[in-house]
Structure formats: C-alpha cells, structure tokens
Design an enzyme around this catalytic site. Sequence first.
Site, PDB file in Angstrom:
ATOM      1  N   ARG A   1      -2.121   6.326   8.126  1.00 27.01           N
ATOM      2  CA  ARG A   1      -1.683   5.107   8.830  1.00 27.01           C
ATOM      3  C   ARG A   1      -0.395   5.399   9.590  1.00 27.01           C
ATOM      4  NH1 ARG A   1      -3.630  -0.023   7.554  1.00 27.01           N
ATOM      5  NH2 ARG A   1      -2.337  -0.523   9.346  1.00 27.01           N
TER       6      ARG A   1
ATOM      7  N   ARG B   1       2.699   3.766 -16.049  1.00 25.52           N
ATOM      8  CA  ARG B   1       3.178   3.473 -17.418  1.00 25.52           C
ATOM      9  C   ARG B   1       4.422   4.293 -17.746  1.00 25.52           C
ATOM     10  NH1 ARG B   1      -2.028   4.214 -18.936  1.00 25.52           N
ATOM     11  NH2 ARG B   1      -1.596   5.578 -20.683  1.00 25.52           N
TER      12      ARG B   1
ATOM     13  N   CYS C   1      -7.958   2.595 -12.156  1.00 21.59           N
ATOM     14  CA  CYS C   1      -8.166   3.757 -11.284  1.00 21.59           C
ATOM     15  C   CYS C   1      -9.638   3.836 -10.885  1.00 21.59           C
ATOM     16  CB  CYS C   1      -7.819   5.057 -12.003  1.00 21.59           C
ATOM     17  SG  CYS C   1      -6.146   5.169 -12.597  1.00 21.59           S
TER      18      CYS C   1
ATOM     19  N   ARG D   1      -4.206   7.088  -3.703  1.00 21.95           N
ATOM     20  CA  ARG D   1      -3.840   5.847  -3.017  1.00 21.95           C
ATOM     21  C   ARG D   1      -3.505   4.784  -4.053  1.00 21.95           C
ATOM     22  NH1 ARG D   1      -7.934   8.139   0.225  1.00 21.95           N
ATOM     23  NH2 ARG D   1      -7.686   7.892   2.480  1.00 21.95           N
TER      24      ARG D   1
ATOM     25  N   ARG E   1       0.817  -1.201   0.000  1.00 17.40           N
ATOM     26  CA  ARG E   1       0.000   0.000   0.000  1.00 17.40           C
ATOM     27  C   ARG E   1       0.850   1.250   0.000  1.00 17.40           C
ATOM     28  NH1 ARG E   1      -4.664   1.699   1.599  1.00 17.40           N
ATOM     29  NH2 ARG E   1      -3.666   3.556   0.720  1.00 17.40           N
TER      30      ARG E   1
ATOM     31  N   TYR F   1       3.614   5.844   2.980  1.00 16.79           N
ATOM     32  CA  TYR F   1       2.673   6.966   3.114  1.00 16.79           C
ATOM     33  C   TYR F   1       3.504   8.238   3.192  1.00 16.79           C
ATOM     34  CZ  TYR F   1      -1.051   3.601   3.964  1.00 16.79           C
ATOM     35  OH  TYR F   1      -1.960   2.586   3.820  1.00 16.79           O
TER      36      TYR F   1
ATOM     37  N   GLU G   1     -12.056   7.003  -4.378  1.00 18.98           N
ATOM     38  CA  GLU G   1     -12.069   6.594  -2.971  1.00 18.98           C
ATOM     39  C   GLU G   1     -13.445   6.949  -2.386  1.00 18.98           C
ATOM     40  OE1 GLU G   1      -9.566   5.047  -0.642  1.00 18.98           O
ATOM     41  OE2 GLU G   1     -11.642   4.952   0.019  1.00 18.98           O
TER      42      GLU G   1
HETATM   43  O1  LIG Z   1      -4.608   3.365   4.057  1.00 18.20           O
HETATM   44  C1  LIG Z   1      -5.287   4.318   3.662  1.00 18.20           C
HETATM   45  O2  LIG Z   1      -5.050   4.921   2.615  1.00 18.20           O
HETATM   46  C2  LIG Z   1      -6.436   4.763   4.467  1.00 18.20           C
HETATM   47  O3  LIG Z   1      -7.017   5.784   4.225  1.00 18.20           O
HETATM   48  C3  LIG Z   1      -6.901   3.863   5.564  1.00 18.20           C
HETATM   49  C4  LIG Z   1      -8.005   2.933   5.104  1.00 18.20           C
HETATM   50  C5  LIG Z   1      -8.306   2.017   6.305  1.00 18.20           C
HETATM   51  O4  LIG Z   1      -9.168   2.374   7.074  1.00 18.20           O
HETATM   52  O5  LIG Z   1      -7.623   0.995   6.450  1.00 18.20           O
HETATM   53  C6  LIG Z   1      -9.210   3.705   4.707  1.00 18.20           C
HETATM   54  C7  LIG Z   1      -9.574   3.910   3.418  1.00 18.20           C
HETATM   55  C8  LIG Z   1      -8.821   3.362   2.294  1.00 18.20           C
HETATM   56  O6  LIG Z   1      -9.645   2.904   1.265  1.00 18.20           O
HETATM   57  C9  LIG Z   1      -7.888   2.317   2.701  1.00 18.20           C
HETATM   58  C10 LIG Z   1      -7.533   2.097   3.982  1.00 18.20           C
END
Ligand SMILES: O=C(O)C(=O)C[C@]1(C(=O)O)C=C[C@@H](O)C=C1
Length: 167
Positions: free
Chosen positions: A116, A64, A75, A90, A8, A108, A78
Amino acid sequence: MTVCRGVRGAITVQQDTRDEVLSATRQLLALMIRRNGIDAADVASAIFTVTRDIESEFPALAARQLGWLEVPLLCGYEVSVEGSLPRCIRVLIHWNTDLPQADINHVYVRDAVRLRPDLNVLPPVDFEELERWISEHLCEDQSTAKAVPASQDPASPGSDVKGASGA
Ligand SMILES: O=C(O)C(=O)C[C@]1(C(=O)O)C=C[C@@H](O)C=C1
C-alpha cells in the site's frame, strides 16, 4: 464519539523461523501502538494473517508477549494470489477510538511497504530505540510461551494429558 476503527499493518520476514516471526510481529505491533497511541484496553480484537510460507509460529503470540492477554486474537492464512508478496504477516486491529478514519495511521514496513504505497507515511524508525521499548513492554509470562501441541492440550480429543476431571 468513540467508534471501532480498523488499523492495518504488514511486515515481511526473511525466513520462516519462530524468532523472526515473533520479533517482526512485535516490531509491527509496537510501531502501530506507538504511531496511534493504542491502549490494549481499547482494542476490541485483532486478526493476523500469514502467507502460506509461514508456519513456524502464530503471530498472535507476539501480541500476548506485549501484554494483550485479554484481547481476542485470531490467526489465519492470507489468500495465495499468484505473484503476491511472500513471507508476509498482516494484522488488522479493531480499535475503539474517538479519532476519525482519516487520522488512523496504518503501518507497512520492510518489503510490505509495496502493498500500500499510498499509506506508506511511516517516518524513519530508530530500531534500537524501538527494541528497547519492546523489551520494556514485554510480558514475562508470555515472552517464552509456546503454542500448546495438541498432544499436550487437555482440551484436545487426542490429548495424552489428563484434564481437570481426570478423564
Ligand atoms: O493491505 C495489504 O496487506 C494488502 O495486501 C492489500 C490488500 C488490498 O488489496 O487492499 C490485499 C490483500 C489483503 O488481504 C488486504 C488488503
């Protein structure tokens, strides 16, 4: 034993511009690739999401640009939870690896660190060096590629471009 594991990552942009979305996504992917030693040949697929305030470009194009031409990419948006982090990109990479789950390094960066905090173990980044690495790994054909507007896509029903059949 090789298994498919999720890696992630998330990053934010200050503005929804094509340049910012592509440059931020390239940085995010480069950090994930380098931290984990990911080879494109071992990537099963990658899913990107953007928050609803991002519409200037598909982040998949950045993958790419870095040469992931054979990796299936997707894609999407969210979930728009009230009060959640804006202008966020993300990614979830499905990676075939021998590593145990605990050894996967999730990445992150920028304001996304707050998503996170438990996973935020990224060592300090030399961004000049990172950008040099990105330039060295840019795939020329894709670096200036743009998403094809529906009106110019032969596969699109409303297309004004003739397909191979000439129809
Ligand atoms: O990891 C992230 O990007 C978050 O925002 C946290 C979180 C989660 O609660 O685990 C929330 C939403 C996302 O879709 C994925 C994961």
